[in-house]
Structure formats: C-alpha cells, structure tokens
Design an enzyme around this catalytic site. Structure first.
Site, short mmCIF file in Angstrom:
data_model
loop_
_atom_site.label_atom_id
_atom_site.label_comp_id
_atom_site.label_asym_id
_atom_site.label_seq_id
_atom_site.Cartn_x
_atom_site.Cartn_y
_atom_site.Cartn_z
N THR A 46 4.01 5.55 5.41
CA THR A 46 4.31 6.81 4.74
C THR A 46 4.59 6.61 3.26
O THR A 46 4.41 7.52 2.46
CB THR A 46 5.51 7.50 5.43
OG1 THR A 46 5.18 7.70 6.80
CG2 THR A 46 5.83 8.84 4.82
N TYR A 130 4.71 -2.35 14.99
CA TYR A 130 4.19 -1.00 14.80
C TYR A 130 2.87 -0.89 15.56
O TYR A 130 1.85 -1.42 15.15
CB TYR A 130 3.99 -0.74 13.31
CG TYR A 130 3.62 0.69 12.94
CD1 TYR A 130 3.59 1.71 13.89
CD2 TYR A 130 3.31 1.02 11.62
CE1 TYR A 130 3.26 3.01 13.55
CE2 TYR A 130 2.99 2.32 11.26
CZ TYR A 130 2.95 3.31 12.23
OH TYR A 130 2.62 4.58 11.88
N LYS A 158 7.72 0.38 17.19
CA LYS A 158 7.48 1.75 16.77
C LYS A 158 6.22 2.18 17.51
O LYS A 158 5.12 1.71 17.23
CB LYS A 158 7.29 1.87 15.26
CG LYS A 158 6.98 3.30 14.82
CD LYS A 158 6.72 3.42 13.33
CE LYS A 158 6.35 4.87 12.98
NZ LYS A 158 6.06 5.04 11.53
N ILE A 199 11.09 6.76 14.29
CA ILE A 199 10.79 6.57 12.87
C ILE A 199 9.81 7.68 12.53
O ILE A 199 8.62 7.61 12.85
CB ILE A 199 10.18 5.18 12.60
CG1 ILE A 199 11.16 4.08 13.00
CG2 ILE A 199 9.81 5.04 11.12
CD1 ILE A 199 10.61 2.66 12.84
#
Length: 286
Positions: A46, A130, A158, A199
């Site tokens: 992000t 992730y 995540k 998250i």
C-alpha cells in the site's frame, strides 16, 4: 510473539512537488492510532515501495518508527530480501517484517517453504508471510501454510487468498501462528473463523469501525460484529475499485488528511466517480 488487532499498512503521501510528504505521513500515523489501530505497517505494498528510492524508503521507516516509539505501538516493516531484513536490526521499533511470497517465478510450495526457511533463519525479527496468490501467481494450500507455521521465526501470515475456501478453513484450525486478514472485503468472515486481526488498507478510513469489528468478533459478539461487517464491506469494495492505494489516497486527500491524491507510475490517480462512491459509503457509516 502473537500479533493481533488492527494494523494499518500506511500509504506514502506525496506533496505537490512529488516528494514524499513526511509530515503528512507522521500525522496520518498518529491519527490512525488515535482512532484505535493497534499498530502500523511501513513499506507494505500500500505504501508503493516499488516506486520509492532507497533514501525515501529509509525516511519512511524512520518517520513511522518514531511514531511507533512515541506511541508504544508495534511496527511491521515490509522487507522481501535478505538485505532488507538484515537492515531491520537497526530499527528497534520493528516487531516483525512483512515478506511477500516470491512473485512471478512461481517456485512451487516446496520452493516457498525453503525460501522462507532461509530468510527466517537470518532475519533479526520474526517474519509475517504475505500470501496473496492473485498477485504472486503462487497458490498455497493449507498444508503449505501449516509448513510455514512450523518454521522458526515465522510469526504469522497476512492472508489475502481472494476469499474463503476449504484451505482457509483448514488453516484457521492451526494455533501455531497468527492469521491477519489482508482481503479487506472478506475480513469479517475471516475474523468469524478465528483470525487474530487484519492488515487493512481500507482502515485508513473508518479506522475506529474496523478496530471495533475486530474487538466484537474476538469478544464473541457475533450479532453486532456481523452487522458491522456487512456495513464495512461496501466501503472496502469501493476503496478497491481501482488498484490500491489510488482510491484510498484520493479519499484521504478529499478529507484534507494528505496534501495530494498523487500516486506514482505505473499507478494512475483514482477516477473522481470512484472517490465519490467511497466517500458516500464512508458517510453512511456515520
């Protein structure tokens, strides 16, 4: 270490001159903590790390680490290489690194496990894997995720699998590591299955409501949690109508929280209609 709660993967705001707006980043980090976030993520996807220079990345880490230190808030830092992980030895505020499954090369599950075993062995901080197969091209089964959980110095995942399926359900039965939801639209059902938190880029907006959603599910208040999850899902869908974080940044700019809505190529600024839709859903939340 068990990670839990709401982590905000901070955007990287840019000024009118195109430079990183560190003052705005610092204010934003304080704001989301004020509104109930548990911790912060610096240089997650992000934050557009692929478009930042090395000095800019270092400035972002230093800025967010200072806020984390002042607020006693846990910090996770995006780091995908052995060199980036090693550098976190100099960031005492970092409690973990967010490390994406190797993208594009599709090494297979055995390759993914070997990759993370090597990184985790040398990392000065625990690793949060992730898992985002629709970006990496590498799907991981529940068995592979359990294999990751068995690696020393891997603290959790995540999980952004693109929805809920039988591998999701099987993974949630393993108590050995934390599961933090990363698919914003599906965060409520993932929490219902037992996720430790999220998250969530969407939680730049409506931070307090996303924090409350996590609290309600963890308190066992399914009725109120389910209702709030249904109200938050349209906001997340609107914020992801274009590649993340374009609509998030445009909405934050409309609120006066960052100086410009700008993103760097290859991203393009969000269309005004998508920004308006996101702000409409945000207003409906109250």
């Amino acid at each position: 270490m068990t990670l839990h709660g709401l982590y905000i993967p901070l955007i990287t705001p840019f000024g009118a001159d195109g430079a990183v707006a560190l003052d705005a980043l610092e204010r934003l980090a304080h704001q989301v903590l004020d509104d109930g976030a548990t911790g912060l993520v610096a240089l997650g996807t992000t934050g557009e790390p692929g478009s930042l220079t090395e000095p800019e990345k270092q400035s972002v880490i230093e800025t967010v680490a200072r806020v984390s230190r002042e607020r006693s808030a846990p910090l996770i830092v995006g780091a995908a290489t052995a060199e980036a992980l090693a550098a976190l030895a100099a960031v005492p505020e970092a409690v973990a690194a967010l490390t994406v499954v190797p993208p594009f090369v599709r090494p297979g599950e055995a390759g993914v496990l070997a990759h993370f075993a090597r990184l985790a062995e040398a990392s000065p901080v625990p690793i949060v894997v992730y898992d985002i197969p629709y970006r990496t091209g590498q799907y991981l089964t529940a068995g592979a995720l359990r294999g990751l959980a068995a690696i020393g110095n891997v603290a959790g995942v995540k999980y952004a699998g693109g929805g809920i399926n039988e591998d999701t359900v099987a993974m949630m039965a393993d108590p050995r590591f934390a599961v933090l939801g990363g698919d914003d639209t599906f965060i409520s059902p993932l929490l219902a299955l037992g996720a430790h938190g999220g998250i969530l880029s969407s939680a730049h907006l409506a931070t307090a409501q996303f924090a409350e959603l996590i609290r309600l599910w963890q308190a066992g208040d399914a009725t109120r949690a389910r209702a709030l999850g249904h109200r938050l899902a349209p906001l997340s869908k609107a914020l992801f109508a274009e590649p993340n974080p374009t609509v998030v940044k445009s909405a934050l700019h409309a609120q006066g929280r960052i100086p410009t809505p700008g993103v760097r190529l290859p991203l393009l600024n969000a269309h005004p209609d998508n920004t308006a839709t996101a702000l409409k859903h945000l207003a409906e939340l109250g």
